[in-house]
Structure formats: C-alpha cells, structure tokens
Scaffold this motif. Structure first.
Motif, PDB file in Angstrom:
ATOM      1  N   THR A 146      32.919  36.618  55.106  1.00  0.00           N
ATOM      2  CA  THR A 146      34.069  35.709  55.103  1.00  0.00           C
ATOM      3  C   THR A 146      34.614  35.578  56.525  1.00  0.00           C
ATOM      4  OG1 THR A 146      35.510  37.555  54.573  1.00  0.00           O
ATOM      5  CG2 THR A 146      34.644  36.287  52.731  1.00  0.00           C
ATOM      6  N   THR A 171      34.626  30.254  47.103  1.00  0.00           N
ATOM      7  CA  THR A 171      34.987  30.923  48.358  1.00  0.00           C
ATOM      8  C   THR A 171      34.016  30.493  49.452  1.00  0.00           C
ATOM      9  OG1 THR A 171      35.788  32.830  47.100  1.00  0.00           O
ATOM     10  CG2 THR A 171      35.333  33.170  49.432  1.00  0.00           C
ATOM     11  N   THR A 172      34.528  30.262  50.699  1.00  0.00           N
ATOM     12  CA  THR A 172      33.700  29.841  51.831  1.00  0.00           C
ATOM     13  C   THR A 172      33.164  31.076  52.535  1.00  0.00           C
ATOM     14  OG1 THR A 172      35.005  27.833  52.104  1.00  0.00           O
ATOM     15  CG2 THR A 172      33.673  28.535  53.978  1.00  0.00           C
ATOM     16  N   TYR A 173      31.823  31.043  52.788  1.00  0.00           N
ATOM     17  CA  TYR A 173      31.145  32.157  53.442  1.00  0.00           C
ATOM     18  C   TYR A 173      30.393  31.638  54.647  1.00  0.00           C
ATOM     19  CZ  TYR A 173      32.087  34.964  49.297  1.00  0.00           C
ATOM     20  OH  TYR A 173      32.703  35.642  48.285  1.00  0.00           O
ATOM     21  N   SER A 174      30.285  32.481  55.737  1.00  0.00           N
ATOM     22  CA  SER A 174      29.422  32.206  56.903  1.00  0.00           C
ATOM     23  C   SER A 174      28.104  32.884  56.626  1.00  0.00           C
ATOM     24  CB  SER A 174      30.057  32.759  58.179  1.00  0.00           C
ATOM     25  OG  SER A 174      29.200  32.557  59.275  1.00  0.00           O
ATOM     26  N   GLU A 194      28.217  27.523  57.291  1.00  0.00           N
ATOM     27  CA  GLU A 194      29.211  27.754  56.259  1.00  0.00           C
ATOM     28  C   GLU A 194      28.782  27.116  54.938  1.00  0.00           C
ATOM     29  OE1 GLU A 194      33.072  26.539  57.424  1.00  0.00           O
ATOM     30  OE2 GLU A 194      33.417  28.303  58.682  1.00  0.00           O
ATOM     31  N   LYS A 196      30.200  27.078  50.473  1.00  0.00           N
ATOM     32  CA  LYS A 196      31.240  27.474  49.523  1.00  0.00           C
ATOM     33  C   LYS A 196      30.617  27.599  48.124  1.00  0.00           C
ATOM     34  CE  LYS A 196      35.330  25.688  49.850  1.00  0.00           C
ATOM     35  NZ  LYS A 196      36.476  24.745  49.793  1.00  0.00           N
TER      36      LYS A 196
END
Length: 815
Positions: A146, A171-174, A194, A196
């Motif tokens: 995150t 949820t947004t993840y790298s 990125e 989500k």
C-alpha cells in the motif's frame, strides 16, 4: 566495462575493527546477488592493507573490480551484466600492493528486471499481473504494497500472468515483479504499477414464506453503486436477471417445492463488478392431500396415513384431532396409539428446508370396533362347546377363530354373540373373537384359552405284583398332567398320584376286592371324575400253621387257621431229598410216605381267584432215622462178636442188641460197628437196633437172627498108642457136628476126623522128637471149621525108634 570506466563502479565497503586477523588463506563466500551486482564476503588476512575484488565474466566481456580497505570483509561489485556467470577473485595486498594471498568463487547474476504490462483485479482479495518474460528466469516474485506502507506481501509465481492473493477489497496497491534464476538470485523490482481490487461479494440471506416466493436480504457493500442478481431454477436453462440499488428483494411467481440458485454481486464507481455470492433456496411445498387411511394392529394399534409425495417435500407431519401426530420422509406414517370406537380428524402438513406447507383439508376416520370382551365358553355336554361374548357397540358382525393345540382351526361368522363348536377331551382351544364394521376389523381381543377335561385312560391293565401290591398300567392320554389312582375296599381308600401312566398301590388288605379307577387330572381343568372303575382281588392272606402232628413214622397231619374266603390250600413239605404235598379246602391235610431220616419244612399256601398268598411261616418236621440197609454179625471169639452195619440217613447214634434165652448183649455207639461180648457159643440170637436222631427221635430196626459158633471141645489130651500113633481125647462137646483134629509139626502135619458123638481120634506115623500143635474144632457141612478153638502144644520124645513120653507144653488161641 573497461578498466577506464571504474568511475562508474559503486563500491560497498564493510570495515571491521578489532577483528581477529587470519594467518591462513582467504576464505570467500557469496553474500547477495542481483541482476547487475554481486556482493561477497571474505576473511581478513594478516599483513594485508587492502583487498581487491575482481568480477571476471566467463563469457566475452571486460572484468570489473573494486578495492577495499584492510579492515573491510564485505563488498559489492556493481555494473554487471544480467544472467551472467562471473569468477569473483579476492586478493589480499600489502602497502606496496604486493598480493599476499587470494581466493576465487564462481557466481551468477540474477536475470534482467521484468516489465509489467497490465495489473487487474477480478476478485476482491487478489490482483492478476501480466509481465514480460525474462531470459534466464526460473520463476518470479510478485510484490504488492500500500502507499502508506501498512501492507506488504510477496507471492512466488511460475510465469505471466501471476496472481497475488490475501488482499483487501476495493484497495489500491503498488505492484512490482522480480525475476529469480535457478541459483535463487533475484533481480531488482520492476517499475511499479498501481491496481485496485474490486468490491467484496454481498452477504446474501434467503428464506421462503410461501410455496411461490423467496425473500432475499443482504448487508450493503461499501462504495457499491448497483447490485445485480441472477436467478436460475433447478433443472431449467432459463435465467432471470435483476438489478437493484436496494439491499433486499422478493422473488415471486415461483414453482412450489423447487430450488432456485441466486447469484449476486456489487458494482463499484469504476463500473467494475465485484465478487459473486451464490446461494440456493427452495420454496415451501405445495398443499398436500391425504390419499388413504388404514388401521394397523400390532403390539400398539396405529393408524397408517398415506399421501403422494409432491416436489420438494422432505418430511410430512400428520396431526390428529386427538393430539396424536407422526412424521415421515416417505409417503406414509402411523399415529399411535389409536383406540377402538374413536373418530379422528386428520390433517397433513409438508415440510422442506424452507418451512411448512399449508395444511391439507381435514380427513375424517371412524375407528374400528372394539373387540368383544369378555369371552367365555360353555360346555353343557362333554364334546359340545359354545363360545359366548357380550355385544359390542357399532359391530355389524363377528368372526370367531377356534384353534386346537393340534393345529386344527375352525372359523365361525355370524351376527349373533355365540358360536358352537365340537370340543374333544384333553385338548386346549385358543379362542379369539373379532368384531367388524365398515371401518374394518377390531384388534385382537383377549385370547381366551379353554381346556377340556383330560380323556379317561384306555387299556387299563391291573396286575398283582406282590401279595399286597397292585400294579396299574394304562395308556397316556391327552391333557393329563397328573394321574390319580384310587383303590377302595370295604374299609380303606388307597391313593396314588403320579405323572407317569403307571402306579403301584401297596399295603392293600389281603383277600379283599378293590374297586380301582384311574382319574386323569390337568392343572387347568382339574380331574375327570367320569372314568369307570375296575374290580380286582388281592392275593389271599398268609395261612398260619397251628399244629403238625405225626400219624406214624412216615405220615403227618397239618392243621392251620382259615383266614380267607373261598380259598384252596396247598401244604408243602420240602425235604432234603424229596417234597411232599397235599391239598385241602378246609383247615387240615394229611401227608404220608415221608422218607426216613429227613428234615422237612412244612408250609401252607392259600390260593383264590386273586392269586396265591405268601407261604405261611414254616414249621420244621423231622422223620425217624432210616434203619441201616445191611447189618452183619461176625464172631471174633467164642464169646465175642463184631456187629457192623451200613450208613443210615438221619441217624446220629445206634443201640444194637443181640438177644437169646441165655442172655443179651447190647452196644450203644456213633460208629457203624460194635464189638459185643458175653456171647454163648452154639446159641441162636435175635438181632435188633434203635437208630436215634440228633433230637432223640428213634427208629426200631430188626434183622435176621444170628447163631453163634459151636462150642469148642474141652479137656483135650494126647496119649501115646502103639505103632507110633497118637490118640487125642476130649470131653464131649455140645456141638452136634463132626470134630476135626489138626496136628501141626515142624516136619509134617496130620489130620483126623471124629464122629459127632465121638471123643477121640487117632493120628498114625507120628515122628518122635518133635513139638506138635493140636487143634480140635467142630466142622460145618461146607467144610469150614470153628476158627477160634484153642491150640495146644505138645512135645513128643523118642524111646528108641518109637514114641516116647508126651509132654503138654501149654496152649494158645489160633492166629
């Protein structure tokens, strides 16, 4: 990379202070590897002021090196080529840059860094990444984190595309990718991208409140802008699609008892569908219908209710207006207990997972009649029975079953409350009466057992086995558990109870007539007193001898007491060598011709039509001894005789007598001979004997007379005569027989005979000078001489050639 490009190298130096300096060779190990760098670790070497680390590619290419201070043991060589094998050389140098020691190690760099092409989320807990494949990569590592660094996760994948899971919804993840070769060397992470995750699936709750509808409810999903539901009926290909922004929905116009599967998912603001949730729900069953009702009997009467199982029914419940109920997952069940004469209103409700159906319309059931009770049996005459019972309310007719214990069964159907049947003696009958009406037959009433009296025994055989005992034997009969045997005379009653078909009646009165009857009895019905008696007579009483008297030496008279009616008596005299009997119908009997010298046992037996009595007590009887068959008298001397006789049965002592007018001689002895003196010569004697038994009983025996021998002459003298002759003189003898003179010498014997009246006899040519024995004895006509006359001894001398003096030398008896 050339030697002139060292300015592009980056060095990583680890300096160790106070470390122990090794005196041996340098040890070199791999620490970490990336696609463009290798980090190694070495040991300190004594005297070294610097260390040189050189990376030499195994294939074409220029080497790279880095120098480190004398206290450094860890260093990195950068600017290397991805996926390449290098020989790493470590050299320890002094201050003058002389190499003191070195070590080598082959290390491969990691593959090149991948490039992410696309990162998407199809599930609320995962992101799928598409990336470029890298030469030399054996596997890859996906990395998600995150923006605030609160979440970091890695997942190994074999290749593209790969999915990393365990993420949070919406949820947004790298996301980045690392390549890994077979030596486990990892590249640097790729440039991140990125992505989500989508919305989570709604938590769906279903229920059905009727047989044609399903109610749906779920908790609202955060950031959801729309919900889509897909409804599919089980077994059908059609599908219904519904969209709503609410969190509940009711589905109507559905099939009863049918399963429907509903899939629901939420849409996020980016217009992406989230996770799907699927639940299946069945509608409630349709209203059931009762098909039939049947009364059943067992240990507990019950009502069997039957119906058709409609679609989707898992269980049905039957409820009676009386409060009875039952459940079943089949097409029938039984409610119990039901009672006779009842009316039941039956309703049926079907159930499945959704709940109960609408109850069926009530069905009425009128119960079967109650069984007749009480039931009894009348037997007005032996062999004819009638089953009777009380009237049952609501009964239209009755069925009676009468089954005997041999398996024969009779059935009687009528509308009356009685039924006749033939009942045999000794049988047990099981009787059951059923009542009928339109609803059916009543349950079995109380089973009534009726047992007839046992049969009278046949083939009754009575025998007298002893003087006071009758044995009664008969054929066993049906139904008899016990037999009572009764014998009755004028004064007593004798009973015998036994389970066997035989009995012995003892201690009966002798010479009596008994009425004997065998009565069979059963535990259930008692005794059959109708059996006919038989009359049998016992043996006569034992006689009692009153007297046994002798009529003569060979006969007796026996008298006894008469204690029997119409009896004949047999008197038996059992002796050692013979038996004598006599018969009489009175109280006495005479027996003759008994043998002498015998001992008899006298007994009396009575005989009537009932048999023989016991023998009376015996009375001993002794007869007179037998006389000896033969008796012999032989004369031993002129005055003694020897009497001998044969054995005599029964004799113990003998008294023998020789009697004459001149006197009598007697001898009493146990022997069979006797020496008797005082016998007079030339005399006729009568001979008699008394044989005496041990008890003193005598027998007088007489024998032929005995004549003693003639008397020997007396006064015998010898005189010399002329011509060598001797003359023998004697006085006259009482014997009337001729006398014989025998002269015995040592050289010659001489004999002469005189006339019966003579008193002398001459013997010529006597040799002188010799001793002579002279015997003068009477002679009998048969030539025998009296043997006991005395012998006289004489000595005759010589006078020249003639006889000289005759001298008497004495006498002796003849040998």
């Amino acid at each position: 990379m050339g030697w002139g490009d060292l300015k592009t190298l980056t060095a990583c130096t680890l300096i160790i202070f106070g470390s122990q300096i090794r005196a041996q060779g340098i040890s070199l190990t791999q620490y970490t590897v990336t696609s463009k760098s290798i980090t190694v670790q070495w040991s300190l070497y004594s005297g070294a002021s610097s260390y040189k680390i050189t990376a030499i590619p195994k294939t074409a290419g220029l080497p790279s090196f880095v120098e480190f201070g004398g206290n450094t043991v860890l260093g990195t060589v950068n600017g290397l080529s991805p996926n390449t094998i290098y020989t790493i050389e470590a050299e320890a140098m002094n201050a003058s840059r002389t190499v003191l020691n070195h070590a080598e190690l082959d290390v491969s760099t990691a593959p090149d860094v991948p490039t992410i092409k696309l990162a998407t989320s199809k599930q609320s807990d995962s992101i799928t990444v598409e990336f470029t494949d890298v030469l030399g990569a054996a596997s890859y590592i996906l990395r998600a984190e995150t923006a605030d660094g609160s979440f970091f996760s890695e997942a190994p994948v074999a290749g593209s595309p790969g999915t990393i899971q365990g993420l949070q919804p919406y949820t947004t993840y790298s996301v980045s990718v690392l390549s890994v070769n077979s030596a486990k060397a990892q590249s640097q992470p790729s440039y991140p991208m990125e992505a989500k995750t989508v919305l989570a699936a709604p938590q769906l709750n279903c229920s059905s409140s009727s047989n044609d509808s399903i109610q749906l409810r779920w908790e609202p999903v955060g950031r959801a802008v729309l919900y889509t539901l897909n409804v599919i009926m089980a077994g059908a290909d059609s599908r219904r699609r519904l969209n709503t922004t609410a969190s509940s929905l009711e589905l109507g116009q559905l099939e009863a008892g049918t399963s429907y599967c509903i899939t629901v998912y939420a849409w996020d603001p980016e217009n992406r569908p989230g996770d799907q949730a699927t639940v299946c729900q069945i509608t409630r069953p349709s209203k059931p219908r009762v098909l039939d009702m049947i009364a059943m009997w067992g240990e507990v009467p019950n009502l069997l209710v039957m119906w058709n199982m409609s679609q989707g029914v898992q269980m049905c419940q039957v409820v009676s207006s009386s409060g009875l109920r039952c459940t079943s997952n089949s097409s029938s069940c039984s409610i119990s207990p039901i009672r006779c004469g009842e009316t039941h209103s039956i309703t049926l409700t079907a159930y499945n997972q959704a709940g109960p159906s609408v109850p069926s319309d009530p069905s009425e059931f009128i119960s079967f009649p109650c069984p007749p009770n009480p039931v009894w049996v009348l037997e007005p005459q032996p062999g004819n029975c009638s089953v009777e019972w009380a009237n049952v309310s609501g009964a239209e007719y009755y069925t009676t079953f009468v089954k005997s214990d041999d398996g024969v069964e009779e059935t009687c159907n009528n509308t009356r409350t009685s039924c006749r049947y033939r009942c045999l003696c000794g049988y047990t009958y099981v009787i059951t009466v059923f009542a009928h009406n339109r609803a059916g037959i009543s349950p079995p009433g109380p089973v009534f057992n009726y047992t007839t009296l046992p049969c009278c025994p046949g083939n009754v055989f009575i025998s007298l086995v002893s003087m006071d005992t009758l044995e009664i034997v008969w054929s066993a009969v049906r139904g008899a558990d016990l037999y009572e045997t009764r014998a009755v005379d004028q004064s007593a009653v004798i009973l015998c109870n036994d389970t066997a078909p035989a009995c012995a009646l003892s201690d009966l009165t002798c010479n009596s007539r008994y009425s004997v009857v065998v009565t069979p009895c059963s535990d259930l019905r008692g005794c059959n007193r109708t059996c006919q008696p038989q009359t049998h007579e016992t043996a006569p009483c034992m006689p009692e001898i009153q007297n046994v008297s002798r009529t003569n030496n060979s006969g007796v008279s026996v008298t006894w007491r008469d204690n029997n009616n119409a009896a004949n008596y047999t008197v038996s005299l059992l002796g050692q060598s013979d038996t004598r009997t006599c018969q009489s119908s009175g109280t006495s009997c005479q027996v003759s011709q008994l043998s002498c010298g015998n001992t008899y046992e006298v007994s009396v037996i009575a005989m009537t039509t009932g048999g023989f009595s016991l023998p009376s007590y015996t009375v001993p009887l002794e007869t007179a001894p037998c006389c000896p068959v033969s008796l012999t008298v032989s004369q031993v001397t002129q005055s003694m005789s020897n009497v001998s006789w044969s054995s005599a049965q029964g004799a113990h002592t003998f008294l023998t007598s020789l009697s004459s007018p001149r006197g009598q001689a007697r001898c009493h002895t146990q022997d069979r001979h006797c020496l008797m003196g005082c016998i007079t010569c030339g005399t006729n004697y009568s001979v008699s004997m008394e044989a005496v038994s041990l008890t003193g009983y005598k027998a007088v025996c007489t024998y032929q007379g005995f004549s003693s021998s003639d008397c020997c002459p007396s006064g015998v003298r010898l005189y010399r005569a002329a011509n060598n002759t001797l003359r023998i003189y004697w006085r006259s003898s009482s014997s009337q027989r001729p006398l014989v003179v025998d002269v015995y010498g040592s050289t010659a014997n001489y004999t002469c005979t005189s006339a019966p009246t003579g008193n002398s006899c001459d013997v010529a040519e006597i040799t002188c000078g010799n001793v002579y024995a002279v015997v003068v004895a009477p002679v009998y006509p048969d030539g025998t001489k009296v043997s006991f006359c005395p012998l006289r001894m004489y000595s005759v001398s010589c006078l020249g050639n003639i006889l000289g003096t005759v001298i008497y030398r004495g006498r002796r008896s003849v040998d």
